[in-house]
Write a protein that holds these residues in place. Structure first.
Motif, PDB file in Angstrom:
ATOM      1  N   THR B 159       0.818  -1.228   0.000  1.00  0.00           N
ATOM      2  CA  THR B 159       0.000   0.000   0.000  1.00  0.00           C
ATOM      3  C   THR B 159       0.849   1.273   0.000  1.00  0.00           C
ATOM      4  O   THR B 159       0.306   2.367   0.147  1.00  0.00           O
ATOM      5  CB  THR B 159      -0.928   0.020   1.240  1.00  0.00           C
ATOM      6  OG1 THR B 159      -0.119  -0.127   2.405  1.00  0.00           O
ATOM      7  CG2 THR B 159      -1.956  -1.085   1.185  1.00  0.00           C
ATOM      8  N   SER B 160       2.187   1.123  -0.179  1.00  0.00           N
ATOM      9  CA  SER B 160       3.021   2.335  -0.222  1.00  0.00           C
ATOM     10  C   SER B 160       2.690   3.121  -1.493  1.00  0.00           C
ATOM     11  O   SER B 160       2.359   2.531  -2.531  1.00  0.00           O
ATOM     12  CB  SER B 160       4.506   1.959  -0.185  1.00  0.00           C
ATOM     13  OG  SER B 160       4.870   1.396  -1.409  1.00  0.00           O
ATOM     14  N   PRO B 161       2.742   4.455  -1.446  1.00  0.00           N
ATOM     15  CA  PRO B 161       2.334   5.285  -2.588  1.00  0.00           C
ATOM     16  C   PRO B 161       3.038   4.879  -3.888  1.00  0.00           C
ATOM     17  O   PRO B 161       2.409   4.840  -4.942  1.00  0.00           O
ATOM     18  CB  PRO B 161       2.751   6.696  -2.154  1.00  0.00           C
ATOM     19  CG  PRO B 161       2.777   6.643  -0.673  1.00  0.00           C
ATOM     20  CD  PRO B 161       3.135   5.256  -0.296  1.00  0.00           C
ATOM     21  N   ALA B 162       4.324   4.499  -3.814  1.00  0.00           N
ATOM     22  CA  ALA B 162       5.067   4.128  -5.026  1.00  0.00           C
ATOM     23  C   ALA B 162       4.447   2.910  -5.690  1.00  0.00           C
ATOM     24  O   ALA B 162       4.247   2.872  -6.913  1.00  0.00           O
ATOM     25  CB  ALA B 162       6.518   3.861  -4.662  1.00  0.00           C
ATOM     26  N   ASN B 163       4.108   1.885  -4.866  1.00  0.00           N
ATOM     27  CA  ASN B 163       3.545   0.652  -5.428  1.00  0.00           C
ATOM     28  C   ASN B 163       2.138   0.871  -5.964  1.00  0.00           C
ATOM     29  O   ASN B 163       1.755   0.329  -7.002  1.00  0.00           O
ATOM     30  CB  ASN B 163       3.520  -0.450  -4.370  1.00  0.00           C
ATOM     31  CG  ASN B 163       4.864  -1.117  -4.244  1.00  0.00           C
ATOM     32  OD1 ASN B 163       5.683  -1.042  -5.166  1.00  0.00           O
ATOM     33  ND2 ASN B 163       5.110  -1.727  -3.117  1.00  0.00           N
ATOM     34  N   VAL B 164       1.342   1.660  -5.242  1.00  0.00           N
ATOM     35  CA  VAL B 164      -0.024   1.933  -5.689  1.00  0.00           C
ATOM     36  C   VAL B 164       0.025   2.642  -7.038  1.00  0.00           C
ATOM     37  O   VAL B 164      -0.711   2.315  -7.968  1.00  0.00           O
ATOM     38  CB  VAL B 164      -0.784   2.773  -4.634  1.00  0.00           C
ATOM     39  CG1 VAL B 164      -2.120   3.245  -5.169  1.00  0.00           C
ATOM     40  CG2 VAL B 164      -0.978   1.961  -3.350  1.00  0.00           C
ATOM     41  N   GLU B 165       0.963   3.589  -7.164  1.00  0.00           N
ATOM     42  CA  GLU B 165       1.124   4.347  -8.410  1.00  0.00           C
ATOM     43  C   GLU B 165       1.486   3.418  -9.562  1.00  0.00           C
ATOM     44  O   GLU B 165       0.932   3.487 -10.640  1.00  0.00           O
ATOM     45  CB  GLU B 165       2.222   5.398  -8.206  1.00  0.00           C
ATOM     46  CG  GLU B 165       2.099   6.593  -9.147  1.00  0.00           C
ATOM     47  CD  GLU B 165       3.125   7.658  -8.787  1.00  0.00           C
ATOM     48  OE1 GLU B 165       3.899   8.006  -9.681  1.00  0.00           O
ATOM     49  OE2 GLU B 165       3.131   8.093  -7.626  1.00  0.00           O
ATOM     50  N   LYS B 166       2.405   2.459  -9.298  1.00  0.00           N
ATOM     51  CA  LYS B 166       2.831   1.496 -10.310  1.00  0.00           C
ATOM     52  C   LYS B 166       1.631   0.705 -10.820  1.00  0.00           C
ATOM     53  O   LYS B 166       1.452   0.477 -12.003  1.00  0.00           O
ATOM     54  CB  LYS B 166       3.838   0.512  -9.705  1.00  0.00           C
ATOM     55  CG  LYS B 166       5.288   0.846  -9.986  1.00  0.00           C
ATOM     56  CD  LYS B 166       6.161  -0.282  -9.478  1.00  0.00           C
ATOM     57  CE  LYS B 166       7.500   0.265  -9.024  1.00  0.00           C
ATOM     58  NZ  LYS B 166       8.271  -0.725  -8.281  1.00  0.00           N
ATOM     59  N   LYS B 167       0.787   0.251  -9.856  1.00  0.00           N
ATOM     60  CA  LYS B 167      -0.372  -0.571 -10.212  1.00  0.00           C
ATOM     61  C   LYS B 167      -1.356   0.221 -11.061  1.00  0.00           C
ATOM     62  O   LYS B 167      -1.958  -0.287 -11.994  1.00  0.00           O
ATOM     63  CB  LYS B 167      -1.056  -1.099  -8.960  1.00  0.00           C
ATOM     64  CG  LYS B 167      -0.359  -2.328  -8.409  1.00  0.00           C
ATOM     65  CD  LYS B 167      -1.102  -2.884  -7.232  1.00  0.00           C
ATOM     66  CE  LYS B 167      -0.304  -4.035  -6.636  1.00  0.00           C
ATOM     67  NZ  LYS B 167      -0.831  -4.447  -5.368  1.00  0.00           N
ATOM     68  N   VAL B 168      -1.526   1.501 -10.712  1.00  0.00           N
ATOM     69  CA  VAL B 168      -2.474   2.350 -11.453  1.00  0.00           C
ATOM     70  C   VAL B 168      -2.021   2.496 -12.893  1.00  0.00           C
ATOM     71  O   VAL B 168      -2.809   2.409 -13.834  1.00  0.00           O
ATOM     72  CB  VAL B 168      -2.622   3.736 -10.768  1.00  0.00           C
ATOM     73  CG1 VAL B 168      -3.425   4.700 -11.626  1.00  0.00           C
ATOM     74  CG2 VAL B 168      -3.302   3.565  -9.413  1.00  0.00           C
ATOM     75  N   ARG B 169      -0.682   2.673 -13.088  1.00  0.00           N
ATOM     76  CA  ARG B 169      -0.148   2.792 -14.443  1.00  0.00           C
ATOM     77  C   ARG B 169      -0.302   1.477 -15.183  1.00  0.00           C
ATOM     78  O   ARG B 169      -0.491   1.346 -16.308  1.00  0.00           O
ATOM     79  CB  ARG B 169       1.333   3.168 -14.390  1.00  0.00           C
ATOM     80  CG  ARG B 169       1.544   4.644 -14.062  1.00  0.00           C
ATOM     81  CD  ARG B 169       3.004   4.951 -13.966  1.00  0.00           C
ATOM     82  NE  ARG B 169       3.217   6.273 -13.429  1.00  0.00           N
ATOM     83  CZ  ARG B 169       4.396   6.734 -13.046  1.00  0.00           C
ATOM     84  NH1 ARG B 169       5.462   5.966 -13.128  1.00  0.00           N
ATOM     85  NH2 ARG B 169       4.531   7.943 -12.580  1.00  0.00           N
TER      86      ARG B 169
END
Lengths: 114, 169
Positions: B159-169
């Motif tokens: 749930t870290s912002p970096a991982n969430v961002e990766k998933k969204v992309r």
């Protein structure tokens, strides 16, 4: 095992109960040490661990059975032979206590450093 | 609640009850008279029975469920020693109070008010069961914490912002 009652059975029944308690006490002290030695050998010799696992499906089950069998066999043997002398002593209580404390510490140190 | 979880909760429950019963034996033996002799013997049988139940349920959980689940989670987490030290020690240490609990009724049926060595033996054995029982419960709590910490770390990573961002992309 008979329920305890005040001394109405006469000295021979009490003496027999005390012989049994002393014999199984010594057996408990030896079994406690055996348990730890088996843990050390099993941990340092994977072949034994595998053999123990193959006997019951898991090494822990075999370890439990081995401990109970040693306890029962020694307890029965010592009772029949009146070892250690048919009487409970303070020394035997100290032996059981010392065996337990030393075995427990040895077990902790083994898994901490080995 | 899954059966595995019920099994996980049963073994420390019986373990704590067995430890409490050993406290009961200890206190009764401190004040041993002919009047409480039968109670001491019943308490000692209770200790033995509860430790047999603990062994049965702990063994069931440990040999069937622990290795494929909690152990793998703990070893991949930040405190792998919760398994390598605490669980490894606990799984073998348990047999010591177990054997002492099986022995206790043999000596608790003697007339403790008249037999001082027998009374000392009951005091020593029940005290050791209590101390080892507490150590096992503490080790169990650390093992539980080891699994919880590992899962918390995984959840944080996911749930870290970096991982969430990766998933969204």
């Amino acid at each position: 095992m008979m329920a305890p009652t005040p001394n109405t059975h006469g000295p021979s029944v009490d003496a027999e109960k005390e012989n049994t308690a002393a014999a199984w006490g010594l057996s408990a002290a030896i079994t406690v040490v055996f348990n730890v030695v088996l843990a050390f050998v099993k941990d340092s010799w994977p072949a034994l661990n595998s053999v123990m696992a193959s006997l019951t499906g898991h090494h822990w089950r075999t370890h439990a059975l081995a401990d109970v069998i040693v306890f029962v066999l020694l307890g029965s043997f010592f009772t029949a032979r009146r070892i250690p002398g048919g009487k409970l002593t303070n020394g035997l209580a100290v032996t059981v206590g010392a065996a337990t404390v030393i075995a427990s510490l040895a077990l902790g140190l083994w898994f901490l450093f080995v | 609640m899954p059966f595995k979880v019920v099994l996980l909760f049963l073994h420390p429950t019986f373990g704590v009850l067995g430890t409490l019963a050993a406290v009961w034996v200890f206190v009764e033996a401190l004040n041993a008279t002919d009047a409480n002799q039968r109670r001491i013997w019943i308490a000692s049988l209770t200790v033995a029975g509860l430790f047999i139940l603990t062994c049965f349920f702990a063994g069931w959980f440990y040999t069937v469920y622990y290795h494929g689940g909690d152990q793998q989670i703990i070893l991949k987490g930040p405190v792998p020693w919760a398994h390598s030290f605490f669980m490894e020690t606990k799984e073998h240490l348990f047999f010591i109070p177990f054997i002492l609990a099986l022995y206790l009724p043999f000596v608790a049926r003697l007339r403790l008010s008249a037999n001082k060595p027998a009374r000392l033996m009951v005091l020593v054995v029940s005290a050791l069961i209590v101390l080892e029982g507490l150590a096992l419960e503490g080790a169990g709590a650390i093992i539980n914490w080891g699994a919880k910490t590992a899962l918390a770390q995984t959840a944080q990573t996911m749930t870290s912002p970096a991982n969430v961002e990766k998933k969204v992309r």
